[in-house]
Design a protein around this motif. Structure first.
Motif, short mmCIF file in Angstrom:
data_model
loop_
_atom_site.label_atom_id
_atom_site.label_comp_id
_atom_site.label_asym_id
_atom_site.label_seq_id
_atom_site.Cartn_x
_atom_site.Cartn_y
_atom_site.Cartn_z
N THR A 297 0.44 -1.13 -0.20
CA THR A 297 0.09 0.08 0.03
C THR A 297 0.84 1.28 0.08
O THR A 297 2.08 1.43 0.46
N PRO A 298 0.13 2.68 -0.25
CA PRO A 298 1.03 4.10 -0.74
C PRO A 298 0.50 3.78 0.83
O PRO A 298 1.59 5.36 0.99
N CYS A 299 -0.04 3.92 1.56
CA CYS A 299 0.40 3.87 2.92
C CYS A 299 1.35 4.11 4.26
O CYS A 299 1.16 3.35 4.11
N PRO A 300 2.18 5.06 4.14
CA PRO A 300 3.39 4.10 5.99
C PRO A 300 2.50 4.44 7.77
O PRO A 300 3.28 3.08 7.53
N ARG B 270 -3.33 14.22 4.20
CA ARG B 270 -2.18 13.52 3.78
C ARG B 270 -2.32 13.71 2.51
O ARG B 270 -3.03 14.08 1.49
N ILE B 271 -1.31 13.84 1.74
CA ILE B 271 -1.17 13.97 0.21
C ILE B 271 -0.32 12.93 -0.08
O ILE B 271 0.76 12.49 0.47
N PRO B 272 -0.28 12.82 -1.68
CA PRO B 272 0.74 11.71 -2.05
C PRO B 272 2.39 12.14 -2.97
O PRO B 272 2.33 13.14 -2.69
N MET B 273 3.08 11.65 -2.33
CA MET B 273 4.44 12.05 -2.33
C MET B 273 4.98 10.61 -3.06
O MET B 273 5.47 9.48 -2.35
N THR B 274 6.45 11.11 -3.90
CA THR B 274 7.54 10.08 -4.02
C THR B 274 9.39 10.35 -2.92
O THR B 274 9.41 11.04 -3.30
#
Length: 149
Positions: free
Chosen positions: A10-13, A144-148
């Motif tokens: 998942t992209p969720c930390p 929260r926002i997406p980040m790479t």
């Protein structure tokens, strides 16, 4: 894909952290390591975990890079479990859990342990979330926002 694999991908930390630390045994072992425990038998005495559970959790924490093993410092045939840099980075999390527990899980007059500064003997200040300007912020003041990476 099983439940744990879903958490790892998942992209969720938060979900990924739960895949590593999401059970009470893992967190109690990290807590104990911060308190200076390094030996299997001492972890067992502190947590009261069954040997099979303790073996499984310590193995996973080593695999996940939270703990490292080394030969026992007393020269015996045993090994010690010590926190890696990744594991030591969990200190703020353990402090937050401790402080939340202190504030919310004890009845008035009930005894509990408190984390204190070794140098001053004073209780550690309550942890709070701050913005880039150092101001305390609440949950509704963040998103929260997406980040790479």
């Amino acid at each position: 894909m099983n439940y744990e694999e879903t958490f790892v991908k998942t992209p969720c930390p938060v979900a990924r952290a739960c895949a590593v630390l999401g059970d009470k045994w893992a967190l109690m072992l990290v807590r104990d390591a911060f308190d200076g425990i390094t030996r299997f038998s001492d972890f067992q005495k502190s947590t009261l975990a069954a040997k099979n559970i303790l073996t499984t959790r310590l193995k996973k924490l080593v695999e996940d890079g939270i703990f490292m093993t080394r030969p026992a410092s007393d020269g015996s045939a045993y090994q010690e479990y010590i926190l890696s840099d990744k594991g030591r980075a969990l200190f703020p999390l353990i402090v937050c859990l401790r402080q939340w527990g202190e504030a919310n899980l004890f009845a008035p007059g009930e005894t509990y342990s408190v984390l204190v500064d070794n140098e001053t003997g004073a209780p550690v200040e309550k942890m709070q979330v701050r913005n880039a300007q150092g101001e305390i912020i609440e949950a509704e003041q963040s998103r929260r926002i997406p980040m790479t990476k």
